[in-house]
Write a protein that holds these residues in place. Structure first.
Motif, PDB file in Angstrom:
ATOM      1  N   THR A   4       0.836  -1.342   0.368  1.00  0.00           N
ATOM      2  CA  THR A   4      -0.371  -0.192  -0.490  1.00  0.00           C
ATOM      3  C   THR A   4       1.041   0.947   0.386  1.00  0.00           C
ATOM      4  OG1 THR A   4      -1.974  -1.264   1.320  1.00  0.00           O
ATOM      5  CG2 THR A   4      -1.972   1.352   1.257  1.00  0.00           C
ATOM      6  N   VAL A   5       0.615   2.037  -0.624  1.00  0.00           N
ATOM      7  CA  VAL A   5       1.210   4.082  -0.786  1.00  0.00           C
ATOM      8  C   VAL A   5      -0.070   4.597   0.011  1.00  0.00           C
ATOM      9  CG1 VAL A   5       1.809   5.167  -1.983  1.00  0.00           C
ATOM     10  CG2 VAL A   5       2.272   2.856  -2.857  1.00  0.00           C
ATOM     11  N   SER A   6       0.121   4.888   1.056  1.00  0.00           N
ATOM     12  CA  SER A   6      -0.409   6.175   1.785  1.00  0.00           C
ATOM     13  C   SER A   6      -0.926   7.372   1.012  1.00  0.00           C
ATOM     14  CB  SER A   6      -0.005   6.261   2.559  1.00  0.00           C
ATOM     15  OG  SER A   6       0.028   5.388   3.833  1.00  0.00           O
ATOM     16  N   SER A   7      -2.514   7.570   1.041  1.00  0.00           N
ATOM     17  CA  SER A   7      -2.779   8.957  -0.028  1.00  0.00           C
ATOM     18  C   SER A   7      -1.537  10.467   0.624  1.00  0.00           C
ATOM     19  CB  SER A   7      -3.653   9.161   0.371  1.00  0.00           C
ATOM     20  OG  SER A   7      -4.539   9.630   1.263  1.00  0.00           O
ATOM     21  N   LEU A 129       3.549  -4.585   3.679  1.00  0.00           N
ATOM     22  CA  LEU A 129       4.383  -3.497   3.440  1.00  0.00           C
ATOM     23  C   LEU A 129       3.065  -1.867   2.879  1.00  0.00           C
ATOM     24  CD1 LEU A 129       7.419  -3.281   3.444  1.00  0.00           C
ATOM     25  CD2 LEU A 129       6.956  -3.563   0.934  1.00  0.00           C
ATOM     26  N   THR A 130       3.787  -1.687   3.271  1.00  0.00           N
ATOM     27  CA  THR A 130       3.186   0.273   3.369  1.00  0.00           C
ATOM     28  C   THR A 130       4.160   1.011   3.378  1.00  0.00           C
ATOM     29  OG1 THR A 130       1.027  -0.264   4.752  1.00  0.00           O
ATOM     30  CG2 THR A 130       1.839   1.569   4.237  1.00  0.00           C
ATOM     31  N   PHE A 131       3.936   2.259   2.568  1.00  0.00           N
ATOM     32  CA  PHE A 131       5.008   3.496   2.250  1.00  0.00           C
ATOM     33  C   PHE A 131       3.605   5.199   2.493  1.00  0.00           C
ATOM     34  CE2 PHE A 131       6.814   0.014  -0.640  1.00  0.00           C
ATOM     35  CZ  PHE A 131       7.971   0.507  -0.829  1.00  0.00           C
ATOM     36  N   GLY A 132       4.430   5.747   3.819  1.00  0.00           N
ATOM     37  CA  GLY A 132       3.863   6.595   3.983  1.00  0.00           C
ATOM     38  C   GLY A 132       4.755   8.084   4.186  1.00  0.00           C
ATOM     39  N   ILE A 133       4.249   8.758   4.709  1.00  0.00           N
ATOM     40  CA  ILE A 133       5.342   9.680   5.492  1.00  0.00           C
ATOM     41  C   ILE A 133       4.651   9.627   6.557  1.00  0.00           C
ATOM     42  CG2 ILE A 133       4.804  12.687   5.463  1.00  0.00           C
ATOM     43  CD1 ILE A 133       6.414  11.082   2.488  1.00  0.00           C
ATOM     44  N   PHE A 151      10.211  10.202   4.621  1.00  0.00           N
ATOM     45  CA  PHE A 151       9.666   9.602   3.745  1.00  0.00           C
ATOM     46  C   PHE A 151       9.868   7.898   4.260  1.00  0.00           C
ATOM     47  CE2 PHE A 151       9.363   8.043  -0.778  1.00  0.00           C
ATOM     48  CZ  PHE A 151       7.862   6.916  -1.046  1.00  0.00           C
ATOM     49  N   TYR A 152       9.331   7.489   4.190  1.00  0.00           N
ATOM     50  CA  TYR A 152       9.361   5.499   4.729  1.00  0.00           C
ATOM     51  C   TYR A 152       8.485   4.630   4.706  1.00  0.00           C
ATOM     52  CZ  TYR A 152       6.187   5.856   8.752  1.00  0.00           C
ATOM     53  OH  TYR A 152       4.959   5.342   9.621  1.00  0.00           O
ATOM     54  N   TYR A 153       9.167   3.469   4.450  1.00  0.00           N
ATOM     55  CA  TYR A 153       8.100   2.145   4.092  1.00  0.00           C
ATOM     56  C   TYR A 153       8.248   1.081   5.378  1.00  0.00           C
ATOM     57  CZ  TYR A 153      12.531  -0.790   2.444  1.00  0.00           C
ATOM     58  OH  TYR A 153      13.351  -0.958   2.301  1.00  0.00           O
TER      59      TYR A 153
END
Length: 187
Positions: A4-7, A129-133, A151-153
């Motif tokens: 997932t990539v957080s909005s 796995l999630t990419f987010g701020i 910016f991290y995961y």
């Protein structure tokens, strides 16, 4: 594994960001280590002949990252993508080769095409796995936390890495026994 990539990555970082994931299974990560290290040494020599510390941030393929990082304000001065990290090490004449084939190839491709790339042992990733701020204060380890805007995961257990201020957890690092890898790059 679901990714997932957080909005908020697109609203707080860059609306045009693309994250590319390559899932590679059934590899032999100890095969061709010497050959991969030689490829990496070739590109290291090219980097040493064509770059210096001043040209890293001004290069046409790196400067868009510098511009994107500056959107975070004065705290952006310490940010460094993985490719800038490798370039700095190469210019200091450090050997960045490893004892596994895939990591050497990722570093080779990152330096050859000047694109930030990362790789994790997919078997060591726990859950999704999630990419987010970062909101600020997310715990990296016992001592360190993420700053607001990083910016991290992460997986379901821990933070695996930061994408601009280069840091990567050793928990999902590749080794000779790695059979399943997840390669990620941002453009």
């Amino acid at each position: 594994m679901k990714v997932t990539v957080s909005s908020n990555v697109f609203t707080q970082f860059n609306s045009k960001l693309k994250i590319i994931l390559v899932d590679v299974k059934d590899i032999d990560n100890k095969l061709h280590v010497k050959e991969s290290a030689l490829l990496l040494r070739d590109v290291e020599q090219l980097i040493q002949m064509t770059f210096n510390n001043d040209t890293i941030k001004t290069h046409g393929l790196i400067s868009p990252w510098v511009s994107a990082q500056q959107e975070f304000g004065s705290s952006a001065r310490h940010y460094q993508t993985s490719v800038e990290h490798y370039l700095s090490q190469v210019l200091r004449k450090k050997d960045i080769s490893t004892l596994d084939t895939v990591t050497n190839l990722i570093r080779y491709l990152s330096l050859k095409y000047l694109v930030p790339m990362g790789v994790d042992d997919a078997a060591k990733v726990r859950g999704n796995l999630t990419f987010g701020i970062a909101k600020g204060g997310e715990r990296v380890d016992l001592i360190h936390t993420l700053k607001r805007g990083a910016f991290y995961y992460h997986d379901e257990k821990m933070i695996l890495g930061k994408k601009l201020d280069y840091w990567k957890s050793s928990k999902t690092a590749l080794d000779k026994k790695s059979k399943h890898v997840l390669i990620h790059l941002e453009v």
